[in-house]
Design an enzyme around this catalytic site. Structure first.
Site, PDB file in Angstrom:
ATOM      1  CE1 TYR A  59      -3.076  -3.074   0.265  1.00 53.84           C
ATOM      2  CE2 TYR A  59      -3.476  -2.528   2.716  1.00 53.84           C
ATOM      3  CZ  TYR A  59      -3.625  -3.259   1.567  1.00 53.84           C
ATOM      4  OH  TYR A  59      -4.472  -4.437   1.574  1.00 53.84           O
ATOM      5  CG  HIS A 126      -1.048  -8.726   0.061  1.00 54.50           C
ATOM      6  ND1 HIS A 126      -0.641  -7.410  -0.143  1.00 54.50           N
ATOM      7  CD2 HIS A 126      -2.480  -8.884  -0.359  1.00 54.50           C
ATOM      8  CE1 HIS A 126      -1.868  -6.667  -0.088  1.00 54.50           C
ATOM      9  NE2 HIS A 126      -2.764  -7.426  -0.222  1.00 54.50           N
ATOM     10  CB  SER A 205     -13.914  -5.787  -0.436  1.00 56.35           C
ATOM     11  OG  SER A 205     -12.727  -5.219  -0.943  1.00 56.35           O
ATOM     12  N   PRO A 206     -15.648  -5.718   2.856  1.00 55.05           N
ATOM     13  CG  PRO A 206     -15.734  -5.135   5.312  1.00 55.05           C
ATOM     14  CD  PRO A 206     -14.868  -5.111   4.061  1.00 55.05           C
ATOM     15  CG  LEU A 207     -18.774  -1.836   4.020  1.00 52.96           C
ATOM     16  CD1 LEU A 207     -18.583  -0.399   4.490  1.00 52.96           C
ATOM     17  CD2 LEU A 207     -20.182  -2.396   4.594  1.00 52.96           C
ATOM     18  N   GLY A 208     -18.500  -4.396  -0.193  1.00 52.49           N
ATOM     19  CA  GLY A 208     -18.696  -4.384  -1.569  1.00 52.49           C
ATOM     20  C   GLY A 208     -18.141  -3.160  -2.301  1.00 52.49           C
ATOM     21  N   GLY A 210     -17.879  -0.247  -1.316  1.00 51.95           N
ATOM     22  CA  GLY A 210     -18.501   0.886  -1.211  1.00 51.95           C
ATOM     23  C   GLY A 210     -19.951   0.681  -1.613  1.00 51.95           C
ATOM     24  CG  PHE A 211     -22.489  -1.843  -5.172  1.00 54.04           C
ATOM     25  CD1 PHE A 211     -22.545  -0.953  -6.394  1.00 54.04           C
ATOM     26  CD2 PHE A 211     -23.650  -2.183  -4.813  1.00 54.04           C
ATOM     27  CE1 PHE A 211     -23.484  -1.036  -7.407  1.00 54.04           C
ATOM     28  CE2 PHE A 211     -24.707  -2.387  -5.853  1.00 54.04           C
ATOM     29  CZ  PHE A 211     -24.596  -1.651  -7.165  1.00 54.04           C
TER      30      PHE A 211
END
Length: 330
Positions: A59, A126, A205-208, A210-211
């Site tokens: 990152y 990773h 990415s538990p919120l897709g 941001g979707f």
């Protein structure tokens, strides 16, 4: 905050903080990051009782670890710092995988220095390197445990056979892979395997991307340089179809007096007490909203409604493009 265990021993907050959106990623990845606000967000996370912080060498590269190191200086106690290695960073134009024993050690030494700590609590590979047997990589990681430079070992986006072979070489405390209401393929084989082997599961990415927050209602809501415009699930042909699940998430959120993001995270927490999602935040407002999900309890009717609208395999489009997909489940 509530707390859970990854593997047999590693206690962490039930929700961790994904630091990736902070320094070093660039405005095309979830927008511009303000360093002062990122530091304030990390301060607030510690105040809220969050103990689990996730970063990675790649990152930036490097800048994300440096930022987290700055934030935790002088208050290391109780914090669980997770970072990741596994890339060849010698050519910044074309970054490839490298999980050779030499690179494992190089990455660890660098991460320790940037984070300003003596021991990495959770050290992940990773991405699996198809050119290096997992036994060699995990063996090198295990040497770092023996030396006191690492406490626990993890993998990311590994396939079932790799997980088994790795765990036979040295106990694996956690697997980090994508998991959310719109990406459930992990449930078929990987999630049950983790439960059987007592390996904690850390959804990124538990919120897709941001979707699932319900804040993005059109592709026009994204900046022209936002990488999600190239995400297959955000594409013109798939966007509206995938929005149907968000409508149900928002309806349930309204019934509970909470946000859509909290519903999406509460759903993940309900899938098992060995699951510890790491939503990413770079602002205090989104951090505070996400972390309140630990107090949201979904009803059986809620879970049934979400199962109907977002079954495994029900999301339109693959989760990554071809190049990224070639690096997962190896």
């Amino acid at each position: 905050m509530k707390y859970r265990k990854l593997g047999a021993e590693l206690e962490v907050s039930a929700l961790g903080l994904g630091c990736m959106p902070m320094a070093g990623i660039g405005k095309g990845m979830y927008g511009e990051a303000n360093t002062a606000e990122c530091l304030a967000t990390l301060d607030r996370a510690i105040e809220l009782g969050i103990t689990f912080f996730d970063t990675a060498e790649v990152y930036g590269p490097y800048r994300n670890e440096e930022l987290l190191g700055q934030a935790i200086k002088g208050r290391r106690d109780r914090l669980v710092i997770a970072t990741k290695f596994g890339f060849d960073l010698t050519n910044p134009v074309k970054i490839g995988v490298d999980s050779s024993p030499a690179n494992v050690r190089r990455a660890c030494e660098g991460s320790l220095q940037r984070l300003g700590i003596d021991t990495i609590d959770l050290f992940y590979q990773h991405r699996v390197d198809p050119n290096v047997p997992i036994e060699e990589t995990v063996g090198a990681m295990a040497n770092l445990v023996t030396e006191g430079k690492v406490r626990y070992l993890g993998l990311s986006e590994a396939g079932a056979d790799t997980i088994k072979r790795a765990n036979r070489t040295h106990p694996i405390a956690a697997l980090q892979s994508e998991y959310s209401l719109w990406e459930r393929s992990i449930e078929e084989e990987i999630l049950p395997l983790c439960q059987d082997l007592n390996i904690g599961f850390v959804p990124y990415s538990p919120l897709g991307r941001g979707f699932l927050t319900g804040q993005i209602t059109s592709r026009d809501d994204l900046a022209d340089d936002d990488y999600r415009l190239r995400d297959p699930r955000y594409s013109e042909e798939n966007f509206d179809q995938n929005l149907k699940m968000v409508d149900v998430v928002k309806e349930i959120a309204s019934n509970h007096g909470c946000s859509a993001a909290q519903v999406a995270l509460a759903w993940l927490l309900a899938q098992g007490d060995f699951i510890v999602p790491i939503p990413g935040s770079k602002r205090r407002a989104t951090l505070e909203d996400s972390m309140a999900a630990v107090d949201v309890t979904l009803t059986d009717d809620d879970l049934d409604a979400l199962e109907k609208v977002a079954p495994m395999g029900g999301t339109a489009g693959p989760r990554y493009g071809e190049a990224m997909m070639s690096m997962v489940r190896l």
